[in-house]
Structure formats: structure tokens, C-alpha cells
Design a protein around this motif. Structure first.
Motif, PDB file in Angstrom:
ATOM      1  N   ASP A  58      21.599 -19.452  11.192  1.00  0.00           N
ATOM      2  CA  ASP A  58      22.921 -19.616  10.576  1.00  0.00           C
ATOM      3  C   ASP A  58      23.452 -18.298  10.011  1.00  0.00           C
ATOM      4  N   GLY A  59      22.693 -17.220  10.214  1.00  0.00           N
ATOM      5  CA  GLY A  59      23.163 -15.919   9.753  1.00  0.00           C
ATOM      6  C   GLY A  59      22.853 -15.617   8.295  1.00  0.00           C
ATOM      7  N   PHE A  60      22.102 -16.485   7.673  1.00  0.00           N
ATOM      8  CA  PHE A  60      21.707 -16.281   6.275  1.00  0.00           C
ATOM      9  C   PHE A  60      20.193 -16.428   6.153  1.00  0.00           C
ATOM     10  N   ILE A  61      19.662 -15.924   5.062  1.00  0.00           N
ATOM     11  CA  ILE A  61      18.242 -16.122   4.761  1.00  0.00           C
ATOM     12  C   ILE A  61      18.146 -17.093   3.590  1.00  0.00           C
ATOM     13  N   ASP A  62      17.646 -18.289   3.864  1.00  0.00           N
ATOM     14  CA  ASP A  62      17.481 -19.228   2.746  1.00  0.00           C
ATOM     15  C   ASP A  62      16.076 -19.072   2.148  1.00  0.00           C
ATOM     16  N   LEU A  63      15.825 -19.802   1.087  1.00  0.00           N
ATOM     17  CA  LEU A  63      14.564 -19.643   0.354  1.00  0.00           C
ATOM     18  C   LEU A  63      13.347 -19.899   1.251  1.00  0.00           C
ATOM     19  N   LYS A  64      13.468 -20.946   2.076  1.00  0.00           N
ATOM     20  CA  LYS A  64      12.347 -21.305   2.942  1.00  0.00           C
ATOM     21  C   LYS A  64      12.045 -20.169   3.928  1.00  0.00           C
ATOM     22  N   GLU A  65      13.099 -19.600   4.493  1.00  0.00           N
ATOM     23  CA  GLU A  65      12.922 -18.497   5.447  1.00  0.00           C
ATOM     24  C   GLU A  65      12.386 -17.254   4.747  1.00  0.00           C
ATOM     25  N   TYR A  66      12.879 -17.017   3.553  1.00  0.00           N
ATOM     26  CA  TYR A  66      12.455 -15.860   2.763  1.00  0.00           C
ATOM     27  C   TYR A  66      10.955 -15.922   2.482  1.00  0.00           C
ATOM     28  N   ILE A  67      10.495 -17.072   2.028  1.00  0.00           N
ATOM     29  CA  ILE A  67       9.069 -17.229   1.733  1.00  0.00           C
ATOM     30  C   ILE A  67       8.267 -17.253   3.032  1.00  0.00           C
ATOM     31  N   GLY A  68       8.789 -17.946   4.036  1.00  0.00           N
ATOM     32  CA  GLY A  68       8.090 -18.039   5.321  1.00  0.00           C
ATOM     33  C   GLY A  68       7.844 -16.685   5.960  1.00  0.00           C
ATOM     34  N   ASP A  69       8.672 -15.729   5.651  1.00  0.00           N
ATOM     35  CA  ASP A  69       8.511 -14.384   6.194  1.00  0.00           C
ATOM     36  C   ASP A  69       7.334 -13.643   5.553  1.00  0.00           C
ATOM     37  N   MET A  70       6.948 -14.082   4.354  1.00  0.00           N
ATOM     38  CA  MET A  70       5.887 -13.359   3.645  1.00  0.00           C
ATOM     39  C   MET A  70       4.588 -14.135   3.608  1.00  0.00           C
ATOM     40  N   TYR A  71       4.702 -15.436   3.716  1.00  0.00           N
ATOM     41  CA  TYR A  71       3.528 -16.246   3.419  1.00  0.00           C
ATOM     42  C   TYR A  71       3.510 -17.500   4.287  1.00  0.00           C
ATOM     43  N   ILE A  72       2.391 -17.716   4.962  1.00  0.00           N
ATOM     44  CA  ILE A  72       2.212 -18.951   5.709  1.00  0.00           C
ATOM     45  C   ILE A  72       1.019 -19.665   5.085  1.00  0.00           C
ATOM     46  N   SER A  73       1.254 -20.867   4.621  1.00  0.00           N
ATOM     47  CA  SER A  73       0.179 -21.547   3.906  1.00  0.00           C
ATOM     48  C   SER A  73      -0.846 -22.097   4.886  1.00  0.00           C
ATOM     49  N   GLU A  74      -2.081 -21.906   4.560  1.00  0.00           N
ATOM     50  CA  GLU A  74      -3.169 -22.487   5.318  1.00  0.00           C
ATOM     51  C   GLU A  74      -3.319 -23.940   4.852  1.00  0.00           C
ATOM     52  N   ASN A  75      -3.947 -24.749   5.700  1.00  0.00           N
ATOM     53  CA  ASN A  75      -4.137 -26.157   5.340  1.00  0.00           C
ATOM     54  C   ASN A  75      -4.806 -26.296   3.983  1.00  0.00           C
ATOM     55  N   GLY A  76      -4.113 -26.998   3.116  1.00  0.00           N
ATOM     56  CA  GLY A  76      -4.721 -27.338   1.835  1.00  0.00           C
ATOM     57  C   GLY A  76      -4.856 -26.196   0.851  1.00  0.00           C
ATOM     58  N   GLU A  77      -4.442 -25.033   1.246  1.00  0.00           N
ATOM     59  CA  GLU A  77      -4.586 -23.909   0.323  1.00  0.00           C
ATOM     60  C   GLU A  77      -3.577 -24.037  -0.815  1.00  0.00           C
ATOM     61  N   LYS A  78      -4.043 -23.734  -1.972  1.00  0.00           N
ATOM     62  CA  LYS A  78      -3.141 -23.749  -3.115  1.00  0.00           C
ATOM     63  C   LYS A  78      -2.247 -22.519  -3.039  1.00  0.00           C
ATOM     64  N   GLU A  79      -0.976 -22.711  -3.293  1.00  0.00           N
ATOM     65  CA  GLU A  79      -0.047 -21.589  -3.193  1.00  0.00           C
ATOM     66  C   GLU A  79      -0.393 -20.504  -4.216  1.00  0.00           C
ATOM     67  N   PRO A  80      -0.591 -19.283  -3.736  1.00  0.00           N
ATOM     68  CA  PRO A  80      -0.955 -18.225  -4.694  1.00  0.00           C
ATOM     69  C   PRO A  80       0.180 -17.909  -5.675  1.00  0.00           C
ATOM     70  N   GLU A  81      -0.243 -17.322  -6.749  1.00  0.00           N
ATOM     71  CA  GLU A  81       0.679 -16.999  -7.842  1.00  0.00           C
ATOM     72  C   GLU A  81       1.896 -16.192  -7.375  1.00  0.00           C
ATOM     73  N   TRP A  82       1.640 -15.154  -6.539  1.00  0.00           N
ATOM     74  CA  TRP A  82       2.731 -14.243  -6.189  1.00  0.00           C
ATOM     75  C   TRP A  82       3.823 -14.930  -5.389  1.00  0.00           C
ATOM     76  N   VAL A  83       3.473 -16.029  -4.696  1.00  0.00           N
ATOM     77  CA  VAL A  83       4.494 -16.749  -3.926  1.00  0.00           C
ATOM     78  C   VAL A  83       5.473 -17.435  -4.885  1.00  0.00           C
ATOM     79  N   ALA A  84       4.909 -18.002  -5.932  1.00  0.00           N
ATOM     80  CA  ALA A  84       5.759 -18.617  -6.957  1.00  0.00           C
ATOM     81  C   ALA A  84       6.682 -17.569  -7.578  1.00  0.00           C
ATOM     82  N   THR A  85       6.116 -16.388  -7.809  1.00  0.00           N
ATOM     83  CA  THR A  85       6.916 -15.288  -8.367  1.00  0.00           C
ATOM     84  C   THR A  85       8.045 -14.911  -7.408  1.00  0.00           C
TER      85      THR A  85
END
Ligand code: NAG
Ligand code: NAG
Ligand code: CA
Ligand code: CA
Ligand code: CA
Length: 327
Positions: A217-244
Motif C-alpha cells: 500500500d506504499g506505507f510501512i505499518d507497525l506489523k511490517e516495521y517489526i516484521g522487518d527486524m524480528y521474526i518470532s520463533e514458535n513459542g518464543e517470548k518476544e524479546p524486550e527490544w521488540v517491545a521497545t
């Protein structure tokens, strides 16, 4: 495809423009999933090395000396390395007041960076200037970079080379200011190192958005922004820096609070006008070595902290740490 193979293909096919992308790929594929991926097109750092003074001062050495010089220093004895550092200190002190100020340090680092960039352009120049006329046409660039792909398109590939080529061509056309589809040295420098050039910023932002904008859509939304830096493994707890990062996005990146980053907001993110690598590094080096905290560096202060500025054969801070850990 194994990582090694993928890297080999990558390096062969798209080495020149995609140096940063390669680094990102190599870094992300070899790092644990919770580690932060480095962004493809951030403002050009002073060194591609990681800046972690807990491990070593390699980043500082490259920022201070440039990549080539930093390597040279690593071959020198500690005495010779410090002797040359002393000579450099005199050169940095341009107003000859006997001290190195933050401004002088910054100018020196900027110059090292300029030399590094022009050196890397010189280094690649011969490879692309096929007819040796001192300029590089888009046809020449395309031939060298994508020739083997064009001659014999692979049936299956992880990468869409047509897409990459079109992208390169678009960037080339922006760098080519007089529109003759031939790049002189300045234009080719802007093509290879767009982050350093004001008139290249729009296309850098465009490439970045395209990389991250999965729903197109020509924009970067929150999901895309985080998805670019972090892909969660099954069951892994989201690390602190992702929340930041989520918080960063909402509080700082998405300035108009519509839940997504537009071109302008993306530009502020990847090419912030109020952040200067050379300035930050100058401040850092000053902070590390200003023993009497008077805001400027005497030659003695610099030489006392030589390991921060330059390497040498024996003084390997990383090794020293390792040894320390072992015993
Ligand atoms: C690339 O350049 C070589 C040498 O100049 C030439 O023989 C070849 O035809 C060119 N290939 C393409 C795809 O332009
Ligand atoms: C590759 O990229 C080109 C240009 O963006 C596009 O037209 C084509 O559909 C893509 N091919 C595949 C297999 O995705
Ligand atoms: Ca031109
Ligand atoms: Ca927004
Ligand atoms: Ca001082």
C-alpha cells in the motif's frame, strides 16, 4: 540453498549496489532470531563493522583511519603504530593549539569516510568501465552485474533478478543527473553510495519502503516495521527490544499517528537529518580518552588511549579479553 551458496550467488550477481543488503543477509542468517536485523539502507555508517567497544575497537579504528589504513596499522608493531598515531594527531590539530577538539576530530573522521568512499569507487571502476572511456554507461553496468543472468536465466532462484535490475536502473537514472544514461565518477559515486547525496534520498526512501511494505500500500505499518527486524520463533517470548521498537514506532516514527509510516516519516527514520555519524564518533572518541575532562584532547591523552584509535600487531583488545576469560 545453504547460506554459503546463497551468499556466493548474491555476491556474484549483485555485489556492487547491494553490498549493504548482502551484509544484512549474512548478518541475519547467521544470527539468532532474536537479534536485530540491520536495516538495508540506513545512512552510510563509518564502518560496516559492529560497534561494540566491549568486544573490540575495530569500528573506531575504521572510522578514525578508514578501512585500508586501519588494516595497515594492524600490521605495525605497537611502537610504530603509536609513532604514526602521534603524527596523525599533529595533522588533526589544524589550528595548531596543541589540542584536538571535537570539531577537528569530526572533520578528520569525515575526511577518512570520504577517502573510503572514493577508494571503493576507484576500486570498482575498472570492472564496470568495459570500453575504458572513463565513464560507466547503464549498459556497461548492466552487462557486468547482470550479464550472466541475462545470458542464462536460472530456472529457479530465490531472488528476482529482473526486479533487482529494474531497481538498479531506476537508481542509476536518478544518479545520472544529465540524463545521458552514462555515469561519470560523481554520478557513479551517488549511485553506489546514495545515502551520502541529498538528491538520492527520495529513491533510497522508495527502495526502503518497497523492501518492508509487504501489503504493497506504499506505507510501512507497525506489523511490517517489526516484521522487518524480528521474526518470532514458535513459542518464543518476544524479546524486550521488540517491545521497545513497537513503542518507538508509535511514539516517534509515526509522527502523524495514522498507524503507518509514509515517505517523510520513513526518511526521518533512515536518514535522520539531526544525526551525523562522524559527529557521534568524534564525541565518542573524545569521551573515551579525555582523561582530564576539559573537552579537548592532548596528544598524551590520545596516546594513552591509543588502542581506541588505532590497532597494532600485538595490542588486540578482543584477544586480550578472550585470554582474560580463559584464565
Ligand atoms: C557485455 O560486454 C561484452 C564485452 O564488451 C560483450 O562481448 C557482450 O556482448 C556484452 N553482453 C551484453 C549482455 O551486453
Ligand atoms: C519479478 O519482477 C518483475 C518486475 O518487478 C515482475 O514483473 C515479475 O512478475 C517478477 N517475477 C516473479 C517470478 O516474481
Ligand atoms: Ca551522466
Ligand atoms: Ca504516519
Ligand atoms: Ca582533555
Amino acid at each position: 540453498m545453504r547460506t554459503g551458496e546463497r551468499r556466493a550467488v548474491y555476491v556474484r550477481m549483485v555485489r556492487p549496489v547491494f553490498v549493504f543488503l548482502i551484509l544484512a543477509v549474512v548478518v541475519s542468517s547467521s544470527s539468532k532470531p532474536t537479534e536485530r536485523k540491520s536495516r538495508v539502507h540506513h545512512e552510510e555508517p563509518l564502518s560496516a563493522l559492529e560497534h561494540d567497544d566491549q568486544k573490540n575497537f575495530d569500528y573506531d579504528h575504521e572510522a578514525f583511519l578508514g578501512q585500508e589504513e586501519a588494516k595497515t596499522f594492524e600490521q605495525l608493531t605497537p611502537e610504530e603504530s603509536q609513532r604514526r598515531l602521534g603524527i596523525i594527531v599533529d595533522k588533526i590539530d589544524t589550528n595548531r593549539d596543541g589540542f584536538v577538539s571535537e570539531e577537528e576530530l569530526k572533520a578528520w573522521i569525515k575526511n577518512a569516510q570520504r577517502k573510503h568512499i572514493s577508494g571503493s569507487v576507484e576500486h570498482q571502476w575498472k570492472d564496470f568501465d568495459l570500453n575504458g572511456d572513463g565513464r560507466i554507461s547503464w549498459e556497461e553496468y548492466k552487462n557486468v552485474t547482470y550479464g550472466s543472468y541475462l545470458d542464462d536465466p536460472p530456472k529457479e532462484s530465490e531472488y528476482n533478478y529482473t526486479h533487482m535490475m529494474l531497481r538498479d536502473e531506476r537508481r542509476f537514472r536518478v544518479a545520472d543527473r544529465n540524463g545521458d544514461l552514462i555515469a561519470d565518477k560523481q554520478e557513479f559515486t551517488a549511485f553506489l553510495h546514495p545515502e551520502e547525496h541529498e538528491y538520492m534520498k527520495d529513491v533510497v526512501v522508495q527502495e526502503t519502503i518497497e523492501d518492508i511494505d509487504k501489503n504493497g500500500d506504499g506505507f510501512i505499518d507497525l506489523k511490517e516495521y517489526i516484521g522487518d527486524m524480528y521474526i518470532s520463533e514458535n513459542g518464543e517470548k518476544e524479546p524486550e527490544w521488540v517491545a521497545t521498537e513497537r513503542q518507538q514506532f508509535s511514539e516517534f516514527r509515526d509522527k502523524n499517528k495514522d498507524g503507518k509510516m509514509d515517505k517523510e516519516e520513513t526518511m526521518d527514520w533512515i536518514l535522520p537529518s539531526d544525526y551525523d555519524h562522524a559527529e557521534a564518533e568524534a564525541r565518542h572518541l573524545l569521551h573515551e580518552s579525555d582523561a582530564n575532562q576539559d573537552g579537548k584532547l592532548s596528544k598524551k591523552e590520545i596516546l594513552d588511549k591509543h588502542e581506541v584509535f588505532v590497532g597494532s600487531q600485538v595490542t588486540d583488545f578482543g584477544e586480550a579479553l578472550l585470554r582474560h576469560d580463559e584464565f
